[in-house]
Enzyme design. Structure first.
Site, short mmCIF file in Angstrom:
data_model
loop_
_atom_site.label_atom_id
_atom_site.label_comp_id
_atom_site.label_asym_id
_atom_site.label_seq_id
_atom_site.Cartn_x
_atom_site.Cartn_y
_atom_site.Cartn_z
N TYR B 166 -23.21 1.38 2.56
CA TYR B 166 -24.10 1.41 3.67
C TYR B 166 -24.96 2.69 3.63
O TYR B 166 -25.81 2.72 4.51
CB TYR B 166 -22.78 2.14 4.85
N GLU B 252 7.02 -3.99 -7.79
CA GLU B 252 6.10 -4.76 -7.48
C GLU B 252 5.86 -4.38 -6.05
O GLU B 252 4.61 -4.28 -5.48
CB GLU B 252 6.01 -6.07 -7.83
N ASP B 304 8.73 -9.66 -9.25
CA ASP B 304 9.14 -11.08 -8.70
C ASP B 304 9.43 -11.96 -10.03
O ASP B 304 8.26 -11.71 -10.86
CB ASP B 304 8.44 -11.75 -7.58
#
Lengths: 423, 423
Positions: B166, B252, B304
């Site tokens: 910006y 995780e 997982d």
């Protein structure tokens, strides 16, 4: 004359950022004067909350036509479930089969109550009979969720919605089903979803002039460095809030939060800075409300100048439709819209290239918001939002960085506070 | 015989969860014995790190053909930029125009070095001349970013990539352009992106047996309740790490983290629990590496059982391709895959309905991973991943909740630790 010119140049030279913001910087009074302004605000909020009692549905004679849950403790939830199960067993034993009476949570059963300034649920319910092909699955899921929540009560532990889903994948099939019934069960028992000890993932952080206890540990949020303290997922383990802040600064985005945390903005203007990093999650909403209620501080919101910024403000303030049954616990009354407001774009001379054109969807969302009761009751908000829709321009908080990285913390916010420029 | 049966029933009755997991619970030895196992692991990691020095590119005679950045302090970054600008000015003054020499960051210029077990950048560079239509914009952006970073050095503050964008939207046009050049600039100067004082949003949290300083505040992570401490976005303000933990547990997902934090797993088995809540962000990767290096603790990962779980583990361990120029600072060597591993699904009798079929995309990702060097060099990982691809089944950590909400913290993890069941 030459002297004056030199002095001016020297002042400009001091500043290595865009000189455009210098006129605004010059308008800043000494901090002491801004602090006095804030003290007046804080006192007015505190005396208002001391004199006025929070309105409830029964004050408005709406308690029979509207439904609202209360904040129940674990043993009340437990005994509610036990009573419900006994009633069900008796019904079966008397050869009447069984059905759960479930409050309707569709939008047709929702109502915005201007006096309360939040969305509540009306009192329609629907029967969920076991002996019906169309509802047997949902009835079974309801019974199973009741059983699982009862286990959580006995163990006094918290789990996520995802954990709950995995306890019986065969029955629930997908998480949307167990999630929906979980909200049904909260409504049936008349408690909040947090009371069921099922929590959502945490997202929010808090930093600044706040001390509180999290699961028995005392947390001093002035000593949390730049990272801040993660807001706990379970509000019932949060307590003992004390603070010498003059206001709560609610920030939409992570980047602005970071700027303020690194600059320790809360040391210059005593405040508590909180963000959910985007969409407000249940934990942050509960935490904000708890701060507001216990500390009785004004809440000033810093959001993007786009329809979603205002939408986010409204979720903190008036609640979301999906959780309207629990709006009393989830909403924080009287949040002031500090910035970045559509009128700020011209006022603070945000350059054209830092503004973004609104998409068709943005404009539609803006127009839809103009029809919402919670916007309409605040003429200042209507004016700002109309300006946004008219100019078709939006801007992020970060757009202020165009005047220098610390413009937000050193000029924009102090000036806003000094001028009491909130709505 | 009847006695024995009764005893068994009594044991089963005690447990209000699925009785299927009781055989596993019975296998658990007293905590003291598990702690001894862990102490052995910790000692072996510490003595290994004491005797072996970390290999560098120059040890492998790769320093001329590969490029790696170092961790530079702010004043070194500042003087690097100043030298670069002076060279550029001299080149212009001697009528040679100017061009930046920018290291190539494309995958053709990347190399996995098995001895280092991470991805590094090779030494190809490309010239970015100002006097060329095709590169004039990028050259200008590079000069502007150098100027902005120089400002950050002078002010000694941190900003986000969004802030940086910006400051000059007109030039950068979109954030992807300023982000890419920012990485180029880090490569050119030979420092990490964090050294430029430009940080990404924070996501990670840490809880457990760790004390550290964040921007001067001492943080005791055993006293952070359930919410934990948000990992600071700027690693250079983190220091003074001390710990009596035996290992670091890298998790995780948020839900598993929450379970372990609420159960204060770190009190039963002294450890530090850390999560990035999904995809590893730069701040969490830097924080994990710093812990590993300073505390010399083993790192055990709980992810997982799907290709993305292993992928996430690999990003922590070997780095991501996009940031390969800084793999030395971002990667944590020797992370052990604790679980949930494909072979656990049968071993722990995860019911069929809690396993999910892998999609075509999952299977493709799994097969691609099998071709990656960092998987291939670990025969145990190849075996597990091959099993996953063969059975076409995946499962989340949360699937363990099917045996009871606290199965993860009370049975699965303790048993894993007891059996030293990591790869």
């Amino acid at each position: 004359m030459a002297d004056k010119k030199n002095k001016k140049r020297a002042l400009d030279d001091e500043d290595d950022d865009d000189p455009q913001h210098v006129p605004f910087k010059r308008r800043l009074k000494p901090d002491q004067s801004i602090l006095k302004t804030l003290q007046t605000l804080t006192k007015s909020v505190q005396s208002a909350s001391a004199s006025s009692k929070t309105l409830t549905l029964s004050d408005l004679s709406l308690s029979s036509s509207c439904r609202e849950v209360s904040d129940l403790d674990l043993s009340s939830v437990q005994s509610s479930i036990e009573r419900l199960v006994i009633r069900t067993a008796l019904s079966i034993l008397s050869n009447q089969g069984f059905a759960f009476d479930v409050p309707l949570r569709t939008s047709a059963n929702q109502l915005y109550v201007p006096e309360l300034d939040r969305i509540v649920l009306k009192d329609k319910t629907s029967s969920r009979p076991f002996a019906s092909l169309s509802s047997v699955r949902k009835t079974t899921i309801t019974a199973r969720i009741l059983q699982l929540v009862h286990q959580l009560c006995l163990k006094s532990i918290h789990v996520t919605k995802r954990d709950l889903f995995y306890t019986d994948v065969k029955l629930f099939q997908d998480q949307a089903q167990s999630d929906a019934v979980l909200d049904d069960v909260a409504c049936m028992i008349g408690c909040t979803r947090s009371n069921l000890n099922v929590v959502a993932a945490e997202k929010g952080v808090v930093v600044g002039r706040l001390v509180f206890s999290d699961n028995g540990d005392m947390i001093d949020c002035t000593k949390m460095g730049m990272g801040g303290k993660a807001i706990p997922p379970n509000i019932d383990r949060v307590g003992d809030m004390t603070s010498d802040a003059l206001f709560i600064l609610l920030v939409e985005k992570d980047a602005a939060y970071m700027r303020l945390a690194e600059d320790r903005f809360y040391n210059r203007f005593p405040c508590i800075i909180v963000t959910a990093k985007g969409q407000p999650d249940v934990a942050t909403r509960l935490f904000l409300r708890k701060m507001k209620m216990e500390l009785k501080l004004p809440v000033l919101a810093l959001v993007d100048s786009d329809p979603y910024g205002l939408k986010i403000l409204s979720v903190y303030g008036c609640g979301s439709k999906n959780m309207s049954y629990d709006s009393a616990n989830l909403t924080t009354p009287d949040i002031k819209w500090l910035g970045v407001r559509p009128s700020d774009l011209d006022k603070y001379k945000i350059p054209e290239q830092c503004r973004l054109p609104m998409t068709e969807q943005d404009i539609k969302t803006g127009k839809d918001l103009l029809e919402e009761d919670f916007v309409k009751k605040n003429p200042g908000w209507v004016e700002e939002l109309s300006l946004m829709v008219k100019t078709k321009q939006k801007a992020e908080i970060q757009a202020l960085s165009t005047f220098g990285f610390q413009y937000l913390s050193e000029v924009y916010l102090p000036l806003k506070l000094q001028e009491q420029d909130w709505l």
